[in-house]
Motif scaffolding. Structure first.
Motif, PDB file in Angstrom:
ATOM      1  N   ALA A 118      34.562  32.310  44.443  1.00  0.00           N
ATOM      2  CA  ALA A 118      35.086  32.950  43.230  1.00  0.00           C
ATOM      3  C   ALA A 118      35.498  31.934  42.173  1.00  0.00           C
ATOM      4  O   ALA A 118      35.245  32.126  40.977  1.00  0.00           O
ATOM      5  CB  ALA A 118      36.259  33.850  43.599  1.00  0.00           C
ATOM      6  N   GLN A 175      33.891  39.521  35.782  1.00  0.00           N
ATOM      7  CA  GLN A 175      35.138  38.926  35.300  1.00  0.00           C
ATOM      8  C   GLN A 175      35.754  39.772  34.192  1.00  0.00           C
ATOM      9  O   GLN A 175      36.966  40.018  34.182  1.00  0.00           O
ATOM     10  CB  GLN A 175      34.887  37.506  34.803  1.00  0.00           C
ATOM     11  N   LEU A 180      36.560  39.992  39.482  1.00  0.00           N
ATOM     12  CA  LEU A 180      36.598  38.691  40.158  1.00  0.00           C
ATOM     13  C   LEU A 180      38.027  38.408  40.618  1.00  0.00           C
ATOM     14  O   LEU A 180      38.968  38.506  39.835  1.00  0.00           O
ATOM     15  CB  LEU A 180      36.136  37.583  39.213  1.00  0.00           C
ATOM     16  N   ASP A 184      40.909  32.508  45.783  1.00  0.00           N
ATOM     17  CA  ASP A 184      39.634  32.302  46.465  1.00  0.00           C
ATOM     18  C   ASP A 184      39.440  33.367  47.547  1.00  0.00           C
ATOM     19  O   ASP A 184      39.224  33.063  48.726  1.00  0.00           O
ATOM     20  CB  ASP A 184      39.583  30.902  47.072  1.00  0.00           C
ATOM     21  N   VAL A 187      33.978  36.901  48.054  1.00  0.00           N
ATOM     22  CA  VAL A 187      33.005  37.588  47.212  1.00  0.00           C
ATOM     23  C   VAL A 187      31.678  37.510  47.943  1.00  0.00           C
ATOM     24  O   VAL A 187      31.424  36.564  48.683  1.00  0.00           O
ATOM     25  CB  VAL A 187      32.890  36.953  45.809  1.00  0.00           C
ATOM     26  N   THR A 200      33.237  42.407  45.392  1.00  0.00           N
ATOM     27  CA  THR A 200      34.519  41.724  45.520  1.00  0.00           C
ATOM     28  C   THR A 200      35.552  42.732  46.025  1.00  0.00           C
ATOM     29  O   THR A 200      35.279  43.939  46.068  1.00  0.00           O
ATOM     30  CB  THR A 200      34.981  41.140  44.169  1.00  0.00           C
TER      31      THR A 200
END
Length: 222
Positions: A118, A175, A180, A184, A187, A200
């Motif tokens: 990510a 995003q 997103l 971390d 994804v 996600t």
């Protein structure tokens, strides 16, 4: 006119998350429509933000096993969400846009290797935005037109991430829609036939890599 029963979410936070998603869609297109499909205690909401050329998908858990397939106004659905009560009033059906007739398959997805984490995806989008701004600023005054800017944008956002085949515009859409993860978190990239899907914890972005016939999945009207 048939009046549909309200949708009751398993967790009020899912109502808030859906409201946030719809708010972003309406920001990009005040006349946006969304297709709702519910079954087995789950709801999937499909939308198509303009410019990105992708389908955005937000899911939520429902209290009841409702069967539903309908295309509605995104703004009216947003107005009908009661976040604290964890429910949503389903508005009257609208005539679905062409994209609502061709949705990703529900099964048959397989993982695609090579998707960056990510944090790297966010970095790729930031670099692309910076490149667009730089190239736009470098244009001579006589070429600073909408058509030229669109050409630059297409050249940048159509680039694919490594060997995945996923265009950068799909990551940009994820995003922009708040999909997103900020950390971390996992994804994944999945494929099914001509479809790619960036998944996600907050939602998915899907796109076809080949043209489709609009009769594959007819849009429901109630």
């Amino acid at each position: 006119m048939m009046v549909l029963a309200p949708l009751h979410f398993a967790d009020p936070r899912e109502a808030a998350a859906l409201a946030a998603f719809l708010t972003r869609l309406v920001h990009y297109d005040r006349a946006a429509a969304v297709r709702l499909q519910a079954g087995g205690g789950a709801l999937a909401v499909f939308g198509r933000p303009p410019s990105f050329e992708v389908l955005a998908i937000r899911t939520a858990r429902l209290v009841d096993a409702v069967d539903l397939d309908i295309t509605v106004s995104a703004g009216e659905l947003l107005d009908g969400i009661e976040e604290t009560a964890g429910k949503a009033v389903v508005p009257a059906a609208v005539t679905g846009p062409p994209w609502a007739g061709v949705l990703p398959p529900r099964t048959g997805w397989r993982p695609v290797e090579g998707l960056p984490a990510a944090a790297e995806l966010r970095g790729a989008v930031a670099a692309a935005v910076a490149e667009f701004r730089r190239r736009d600023e470098e244009l001579p005054e006589e070429r600073r037109t909408r058509a030229e800017r669109d050409r630059i944008g297409r050249a940048i956002w159509s680039r694919t991430l490594g060997a995945t085949g996923l265009p950068l515009r799909a990551v940009h859409a994820a995003q922009s829609l708040g999909f997103l993860p900020p950390q971390d978190l996992p994804v994944a990239l999945m494929a099914a036939g001509p479809w790619l899907r960036l998944r996600t914890p907050y939602g998915s972005v899907a796109l076809r890599t080949a043209p489709a016939a609009l009769t594959v999945t007819p849009a429901g009207q109630g």
